[in-house]
Design an enzyme around this catalytic site. Structure first.
Site, short mmCIF file in Angstrom:
data_model
loop_
_atom_site.label_atom_id
_atom_site.label_comp_id
_atom_site.label_asym_id
_atom_site.label_seq_id
_atom_site.Cartn_x
_atom_site.Cartn_y
_atom_site.Cartn_z
CG HIS A 92 -1.60 -6.83 1.51
ND1 HIS A 92 -1.79 -8.07 2.09
CD2 HIS A 92 -1.37 -7.06 0.20
CE1 HIS A 92 -1.71 -9.01 1.15
NE2 HIS A 92 -1.45 -8.41 -0.01
CB SER A 93 2.37 -6.48 -0.19
OG SER A 93 3.40 -6.95 -1.03
CB ILE A 94 5.49 -2.75 -0.37
CG1 ILE A 94 6.38 -3.67 -1.24
CG2 ILE A 94 6.20 -1.43 -0.11
CD1 ILE A 94 6.58 -3.20 -2.65
N GLY A 96 3.00 -3.43 4.57
CA GLY A 96 3.32 -3.97 5.88
C GLY A 96 4.66 -3.50 6.39
CB SER A 120 -1.67 -8.24 5.52
OG SER A 120 -2.39 -8.98 4.59
#
Length: 253
Positions: A92-94, A96, A120
């Site tokens: 998720h975010s970084i 990802g 994500s």
């Protein structure tokens, strides 16, 4: 200097299982606790593991890493030994971006490809973000993080916690801010991108280009919520991950 007993593993098991391993990569400042709260009844026989970077939770005493190449190198060394079982990656975010680069490095170094990659709340890597945050003065850095909505508000508004977490948050944003995307053949596994319907920073237009990084199928799922839909819509996210992985699990039992 930390002794061997002070160090913690890069990969921890959040929920044991007998089937496929799902490895979670948390957002900036996050740790394994993000995935420990995923509902076990939705995961069926999936073994849920989480990446545990230095500078947070049980690794708080360790110096955080702000270089993505170094972080990926350490992570693939930890992931490769558990790949005797099928492995899927979720970031998720970084996280990802880290998951994506780990998938490419596992392929390059060990000829291993995950069965599925979930990215994500993370823009496609070829979409260069020139808005550097990690080296701003403290007050401006914190204000920009609030506007960027890349860190949970309960962390940002807790002064003592922020003092402890600031070096880790800077290092995590450095992973993003200093990242240089290099062209490579697309992955042979499917990629699924998740996004929040109210995420102003990472909308569908920044998620759709992930399709360029797979030679297999691509899906885009949008959930109710902002950038942190991964927490507010946690049960639905976990259920969707299980649903997407189900056909593979059935054929491999």
């Amino acid at each position: 200097m930390l002794t061997t007993t002070d160090r913690r593993p890069w990969l921890v098991t959040c929920r044991p299982g007998t089937g496929l391993r799902l490895i979670g990569f948390p957002y900036a400042g996050g740790g394994p606790s993000l995935f420990r709260s995923w509902p076990s009844d939705l995961l069926q026989d999936i073994e849920l593991c989480a990446v545990h970077l230095p500078g947070r939770e049980a690794r708080m005493k360790e110096e955080p890493i702000g270089d993505l190449h170094r972080a990926v190198g350490e992570l693939v060394e930890a992931i490769e030994p558990v790949c005797h079982r099928p492995v899927a990656l979720f970031g998720h975010s970084i996280g990802g971006l880290l998951a994506f680069e780990c998938a490419r490095e596992l392929r390059r170094r060990f000829d291993i490809t995950p069965v599925h990659l979930f990215v994500s709340g993370c823009p496609a890597p070829q979409l260069r973000d020139h808005d550097r945050l990690f080296d701003l003065p403290d007050e401006e850095f914190l204000e920009r993080m609030r506007r960027f909505n890349g860190t949970p508000r309960e962390i940002l508004e807790h002064a003592e916690l922020m003092e402890l977490m600031l070096p880790t948050l800077r290092a995590d944003f450095s992973l993003r801010d200093t990242y240089v995307h290099h062209e490579a053949p697309p992955l042979s596994c499917p990629i699924t991108a998740f996004g929040g319907m109210a995420d102003d920073a990472v909308g569908a237009a920044k998620l759709e280009p992930w399709r360029e990084h797979t030679a297999d199928g691509f899906q885009l799922w949008l959930f109710q919520g902002d950038h942190f839909f991964i927490r507010t819509a946690q049960s639905v996210v976990a259920e969707t991950v299980t649903f997407i992985l189900q056909p593979y699990m059935q054929t491999r039992r």
